[in-house]
Design a protein around this motif. Structure first.
Motif, short mmCIF file in Angstrom:
data_model
loop_
_atom_site.label_atom_id
_atom_site.label_comp_id
_atom_site.label_asym_id
_atom_site.label_seq_id
_atom_site.Cartn_x
_atom_site.Cartn_y
_atom_site.Cartn_z
N UNK A 26 0.82 -1.21 0.00
CA UNK A 26 0.00 0.00 0.00
C UNK A 26 0.86 1.27 0.00
N UNK A 27 2.12 1.14 0.45
CA UNK A 27 3.01 2.30 0.53
C UNK A 27 3.08 3.12 -0.76
N UNK A 28 3.36 2.50 -1.93
CA UNK A 28 3.47 3.30 -3.15
C UNK A 28 2.18 4.05 -3.50
N UNK A 29 1.03 3.46 -3.19
CA UNK A 29 -0.25 4.12 -3.47
C UNK A 29 -0.37 5.39 -2.63
N UNK A 30 0.08 5.33 -1.39
CA UNK A 30 0.02 6.49 -0.50
C UNK A 30 0.94 7.59 -1.01
N UNK A 31 2.14 7.20 -1.43
CA UNK A 31 3.10 8.18 -1.97
C UNK A 31 2.49 8.85 -3.20
N UNK A 32 1.85 8.06 -4.06
CA UNK A 32 1.20 8.63 -5.25
C UNK A 32 0.09 9.61 -4.85
N UNK A 33 -0.69 9.24 -3.84
CA UNK A 33 -1.78 10.11 -3.38
C UNK A 33 -1.23 11.42 -2.82
N UNK A 34 -0.10 11.35 -2.12
CA UNK A 34 0.53 12.56 -1.57
C UNK A 34 1.02 13.45 -2.72
N UNK A 35 1.66 12.84 -3.70
CA UNK A 35 2.16 13.59 -4.85
C UNK A 35 1.02 14.26 -5.61
N UNK A 36 -0.05 13.52 -5.80
CA UNK A 36 -1.20 14.07 -6.51
C UNK A 36 -1.81 15.24 -5.75
N UNK A 37 -1.95 15.07 -4.43
CA UNK A 37 -2.52 16.13 -3.60
C UNK A 37 -1.60 17.35 -3.58
N UNK A 38 -0.29 17.12 -3.59
CA UNK A 38 0.68 18.21 -3.60
C UNK A 38 0.54 19.04 -4.88
N UNK A 39 0.22 18.36 -5.96
CA UNK A 39 0.08 19.04 -7.25
C UNK A 39 -1.13 19.99 -7.28
N UNK A 40 -2.04 19.83 -6.34
CA UNK A 40 -3.23 20.68 -6.29
C UNK A 40 -2.93 22.06 -5.70
N UNK A 41 -1.71 22.28 -5.25
CA UNK A 41 -1.34 23.61 -4.77
C UNK A 41 -1.27 23.73 -3.27
N UNK A 42 -1.84 24.80 -2.73
CA UNK A 42 -1.74 25.18 -1.33
C UNK A 42 -2.00 24.00 -0.38
N UNK A 43 -0.94 23.58 0.32
CA UNK A 43 -1.04 22.41 1.20
C UNK A 43 -1.75 22.71 2.51
N UNK A 44 -1.78 23.99 2.92
CA UNK A 44 -2.37 24.32 4.22
C UNK A 44 -3.87 24.03 4.28
N UNK A 45 -4.54 24.10 3.12
CA UNK A 45 -5.98 23.84 3.11
C UNK A 45 -6.32 22.65 2.21
N UNK A 46 -5.39 21.74 2.07
CA UNK A 46 -5.56 20.62 1.16
C UNK A 46 -5.90 19.36 1.96
N UNK A 47 -7.19 19.03 2.03
CA UNK A 47 -7.65 17.90 2.84
C UNK A 47 -7.10 16.57 2.34
N UNK A 48 -7.01 16.40 1.01
CA UNK A 48 -6.49 15.14 0.46
C UNK A 48 -5.04 14.92 0.90
N UNK A 49 -4.27 15.99 0.87
CA UNK A 49 -2.86 15.91 1.27
C UNK A 49 -2.75 15.48 2.73
N UNK A 50 -3.50 16.15 3.59
CA UNK A 50 -3.43 15.84 5.03
C UNK A 50 -3.92 14.42 5.32
N UNK A 51 -4.97 13.98 4.63
CA UNK A 51 -5.48 12.62 4.82
C UNK A 51 -4.45 11.59 4.37
N UNK A 52 -3.81 11.84 3.23
CA UNK A 52 -2.81 10.90 2.72
C UNK A 52 -1.60 10.85 3.65
#
Length: 157
Positions: A26-52
């Motif tokens: 499952x590790x690589x899937x989580x890393x991918x999810x973090x990368x994808x969420x990071x690409x959405x921009x502002x991390x301070x209000x990014x729920x997907x990033x924080x959940x991942x």
């Protein structure tokens, strides 16, 4: 305390190994999810990033815990045991105060499931049974009051 051996049956060891393998996959899937969420921009209000990131932390902690337990595992095969006393891995037939028969195998904490007749050697009943012999009475204090059992049979299966 960290170097204490953790007794478990071979089946419990295999289950832990399978869970470890699943989590590592499952590790690589989580890393991918973090990368994808990071690409959405502002991390301070990014729920997907924080959940991942939170899921990644949970997985890493669980992996470390399982690896620790596997490294300290003392795998016990009940069929190689014998004797007249209750020990880890033994299957014990009991008669309760209502003359009802019950049967439990003493297993490790991660393997315990009372619904299928497996109790932890560390549970109140498990601790009360260890070292006892056929014919002995055991008293166990439970939240619903004291219970009494007589050991009818000890098997190593």
């Amino acid at each position: 305390m960290a170097s204490d051996k953790v007794p478990m049956l071979a089946e419990g060891y295999r289950q832990l190994e399978a869970e470890l393998k699943r989590l590592k996959l499952e590790r690589p899937q989580i890393v991918d999810a973090i990368e994808e969420a990071r690409a959405h921009g502002d991390l301070s209000e990014n729920a997907e990033y924080h959940a991942a990131k939170e899921r990644q932390g949970q997985i890493e902690a669980t992996i470390a815990d399982i690896e620790d337990r596997l490294s300290r595992a003392l795998v016990i095969d009940p069929t190689t045991l014998s004797g007249d006393k209750v020990v880890f891995g033994a299957t014990v037939s009991l008669i309760d105060e209502d003359d009802k028969k019950i049967r439990y195998q003493l297993v490790g904490q991660t393997e315990a499931d009372a619904k299928v007749g497996r109790i932890s050697y560390n549970s109140p009943l498990g601790r009360a049974l260890i070292g006892r012999q056929v014919g002995e009475e055991v008293e166990v204090t439970t939240p619903s009051g004291d219970r009494y059992y007589e050991i009818e049979q000890i098997e190593f299966v």
